[in-house]
Design an enzyme around this catalytic site. Structure first.
Site, PDB file in Angstrom:
ATOM      1  N   SER A  89       0.769  -1.115   0.149  1.00  0.00           N
ATOM      2  CA  SER A  89       0.039   0.073   0.021  1.00  0.00           C
ATOM      3  C   SER A  89       0.860   1.235   0.042  1.00  0.00           C
ATOM      4  O   SER A  89       2.036   1.189   0.472  1.00  0.00           O
ATOM      5  CB  SER A  89      -0.830  -0.117   1.093  1.00  0.00           C
ATOM      6  OG  SER A  89      -1.517   1.220   1.509  1.00  0.00           O
TER       7      SER A  89
ATOM      8  N   TYR B 146      -1.864  -1.246  10.401  1.00  0.00           N
ATOM      9  CA  TYR B 146      -2.064  -1.397   9.104  1.00  0.00           C
ATOM     10  C   TYR B 146      -0.708  -0.751   8.387  1.00  0.00           C
ATOM     11  O   TYR B 146       0.127  -1.360   7.662  1.00  0.00           O
ATOM     12  CB  TYR B 146      -3.214  -0.684   8.366  1.00  0.00           C
ATOM     13  CG  TYR B 146      -3.446  -0.920   6.806  1.00  0.00           C
ATOM     14  CD1 TYR B 146      -4.214  -1.857   6.354  1.00  0.00           C
ATOM     15  CD2 TYR B 146      -3.159   0.182   6.059  1.00  0.00           C
ATOM     16  CE1 TYR B 146      -4.311  -1.936   5.042  1.00  0.00           C
ATOM     17  CE2 TYR B 146      -3.272   0.078   4.710  1.00  0.00           C
ATOM     18  CZ  TYR B 146      -3.985  -1.198   4.127  1.00  0.00           C
ATOM     19  OH  TYR B 146      -4.214  -1.360   2.907  1.00  0.00           O
TER      20      TYR B 146
HETATM   21  P1  NAD Z   1     -11.499  -6.230   0.270  1.00  0.00           P
HETATM   22  O1  NAD Z   1     -12.090  -6.062   1.519  1.00  0.00           O
HETATM   23  O2  NAD Z   1     -12.414  -5.838  -0.771  1.00  0.00           O
HETATM   24  O3  NAD Z   1     -11.078  -7.573  -0.140  1.00  0.00           O
HETATM   25  C1  NAD Z   1     -10.173  -8.391   0.892  1.00  0.00           C
HETATM   26  C2  NAD Z   1     -10.239  -9.696   0.514  1.00  0.00           C
HETATM   27  O4  NAD Z   1      -9.345 -10.506   1.548  1.00  0.00           O
HETATM   28  C3  NAD Z   1     -11.614 -10.479   0.547  1.00  0.00           C
HETATM   29  O5  NAD Z   1     -11.372 -11.305  -0.556  1.00  0.00           O
HETATM   30  C4  NAD Z   1     -11.736 -11.152   1.973  1.00  0.00           C
HETATM   31  O6  NAD Z   1     -12.676 -12.373   1.993  1.00  0.00           O
HETATM   32  C5  NAD Z   1     -10.171 -11.663   2.071  1.00  0.00           C
HETATM   33  N1  NAD Z   1      -9.865 -11.844   3.489  1.00  0.00           N
HETATM   34  C6  NAD Z   1     -10.042 -10.972   4.458  1.00  0.00           C
HETATM   35  N2  NAD Z   1      -9.673 -11.419   5.684  1.00  0.00           N
HETATM   36  C7  NAD Z   1      -9.293 -12.880   5.477  1.00  0.00           C
HETATM   37  C8  NAD Z   1      -8.616 -13.984   5.864  1.00  0.00           C
HETATM   38  N3  NAD Z   1      -8.407 -13.912   7.308  1.00  0.00           N
HETATM   39  N4  NAD Z   1      -8.385 -15.082   5.320  1.00  0.00           N
HETATM   40  C9  NAD Z   1      -8.680 -15.153   3.830  1.00  0.00           C
HETATM   41  N5  NAD Z   1      -9.028 -13.948   3.014  1.00  0.00           N
HETATM   42  C10 NAD Z   1      -9.286 -12.767   4.037  1.00  0.00           C
HETATM   43  O7  NAD Z   1     -10.070  -5.409   0.333  1.00  0.00           O
HETATM   44  P2  NAD Z   1      -9.274  -4.718  -0.733  1.00  0.00           P
HETATM   45  O8  NAD Z   1      -9.394  -3.201  -0.596  1.00  0.00           O
HETATM   46  O9  NAD Z   1      -9.393  -5.449  -2.130  1.00  0.00           O
HETATM   47  O10 NAD Z   1      -7.944  -4.975  -0.223  1.00  0.00           O
HETATM   48  C11 NAD Z   1      -7.219  -5.945  -0.769  1.00  0.00           C
HETATM   49  C12 NAD Z   1      -5.546  -5.592  -0.522  1.00  0.00           C
HETATM   50  O11 NAD Z   1      -5.071  -4.566  -0.924  1.00  0.00           O
HETATM   51  C13 NAD Z   1      -5.221  -5.563   1.215  1.00  0.00           C
HETATM   52  O12 NAD Z   1      -4.179  -6.121   1.289  1.00  0.00           O
HETATM   53  C14 NAD Z   1      -5.327  -4.162   1.137  1.00  0.00           C
HETATM   54  O13 NAD Z   1      -4.513  -3.675   2.200  1.00  0.00           O
HETATM   55  C15 NAD Z   1      -4.745  -3.708  -0.112  1.00  0.00           C
HETATM   56  N6  NAD Z   1      -4.867  -2.080  -0.338  1.00  0.00           N
HETATM   57  C16 NAD Z   1      -6.056  -1.582  -0.333  1.00  0.00           C
HETATM   58  C17 NAD Z   1      -6.388  -0.472  -0.783  1.00  0.00           C
HETATM   59  C18 NAD Z   1      -7.884   0.258  -1.292  1.00  0.00           C
HETATM   60  O14 NAD Z   1      -7.922   1.243  -1.181  1.00  0.00           O
HETATM   61  N7  NAD Z   1      -8.697  -0.709  -1.285  1.00  0.00           N
HETATM   62  C19 NAD Z   1      -5.257   0.426  -0.914  1.00  0.00           C
HETATM   63  C20 NAD Z   1      -4.012  -0.100  -0.897  1.00  0.00           C
HETATM   64  C21 NAD Z   1      -3.982  -1.481  -0.423  1.00  0.00           C
END
Ligand code: NAD
Length: 260
Positions: free
Chosen positions: A142, A155
């Site tokens: 991130s 985080y």
């Molecule tokens: P999201 O909530 O849409 O998806 C998260 C996914 O992880 C889902 O499929 C969920 O079922 C799964 N998950 C959660 N806990 C779990 C566990 N204990 N075991 C197995 N699966 C699990 O989130 P997202 O925004 O798509 O985030 C995905 C990644 O991207 C994360 O690592 C997040 O930190 C990173 N990220 C997101 C953003 C953003 O703005 N959305 C920005 C930077 C980084």
């Protein structure tokens, strides 16, 4: 481009992981999906990706906060496909609170899922990748792996850790045909971020759309959300021959956030 390659994408039932899984399937990779959700919806998703892209897709519901289940996830992939060529460590959660009020169990959960799971997954896939002389480990970090933000202690600590781990894995695998890189997205409109938008709307007494504009506008000069499809394109690039010389990098896709 990736036909006969197998990819595990953790947390791919939603958001960024789903975008990356679809992009890898689009260039021929067989997939192991992982993540939580309604059983029927996951089955529909599994079938629809398999049909749309003509690849094999399975789902494994490992809880990535549990090291034993991560071992089972990798074992399941190896059993189904005989190999794991690409590991996208994507699953992640968020918890927002000031340090003094941060609940210990939320700290432990964020570190377990966002950081320790990246170690465990990588630990299990590397031997096979080394043996075959080809592998791609892609860690979804991130912008919070590079800069801090208030109320995101666990985080930010986890994501900085992911970038450190990425560098160590890159050094240890250098010259082996395996690369390890981190992708650092800015704001992406996914369920993880929707929760933060809803909380902002409630705390400021404004509409959800306005809250979304404020959230992205405050940090991201482009004032546009990055999309899961764009991140999928970057993951495909990291799996390409053109990216063979690229390892240990932390690549931002953040609408200019970290350039300020
Ligand atoms: P999201 O909530 O849409 O998806 C998260 C996914 O992880 C889902 O499929 C969920 O079922 C799964 N998950 C959660 N806990 C779990 C566990 N204990 N075991 C197995 N699966 C699990 O989130 P997202 O925004 O798509 O985030 C995905 C990644 O991207 C994360 O690592 C997040 O930190 C990173 N990220 C997101 C953003 C953003 O703005 N959305 C920005 C930077 C980084």
């Amino acid at each position: 481009m990736l036909s006969r390659k197998t990819a595990i994408v953790t947390g791919s039932t939603s958001g960024i992981g789903l975008g990356i899984a679809r992009a890898l399937a689009g260039v021929g990779a067989d997939l192991v999906l992982n993540g939580f959700g309604d059983r029927d919806e996951i089955e529909t998703l599994r079938r629809s990706i398999a049909t749309e892209f003509g690849v094999r897709v399975v789902h494994h519901g490992a809880d990535l906060s549990k090291p034993d289940e991560i071992r089972s996830l990798v074992g399941h992939a190896q059993g189904e496909f005989g190999r794991v060529d690409i590991l996208v460590n994507n699953a992640g959660i968020q918890h927002v609170a000031p340090v003094e009020e941060f609940p210990t169990d939320r700290w432990d959960a964020v570190i377990a899922i966002n950081l320790s799971a990246v170690f465990h997954g990588t630990h299990h896939v590397l031997p096979g990748m080394r043996e075959r002389g080809w592998g791609r480990v892609i860690n979804i970090a991130s912008v919070h792996g590079m800069v801090g933000s208030v109320n995101k202690a666990a985080y930010v600590a986890a994501k900085h850790g992911v970038i450190g781990l990425t560098k160590v894995v890159a050094l240890e695998t250098a010259g082996s045909g395996v690369t390890c890189n981190a992708i650092c997205p800015g704001w992406v409109l996914t369920p993880l971020v929707q929760k933060q938008i809803d909380a902002l709307a409630a705390s400021q007494g404004i509409g959800v759309e306005e809250a979304g504009r404020r959230l992205v506008g405050e940090k991201q000069p482009s004032k546009e959300f990055v999309t899961p499809d764009q991140l999928g394109g970057l993951a495909v690039f990291l799996c390409s021959d053109a990216a063979e010389g690229m390892t240990g990098s932390a690549v931002t896709m953040d609408g200019g956030w970290t350039s300020q």
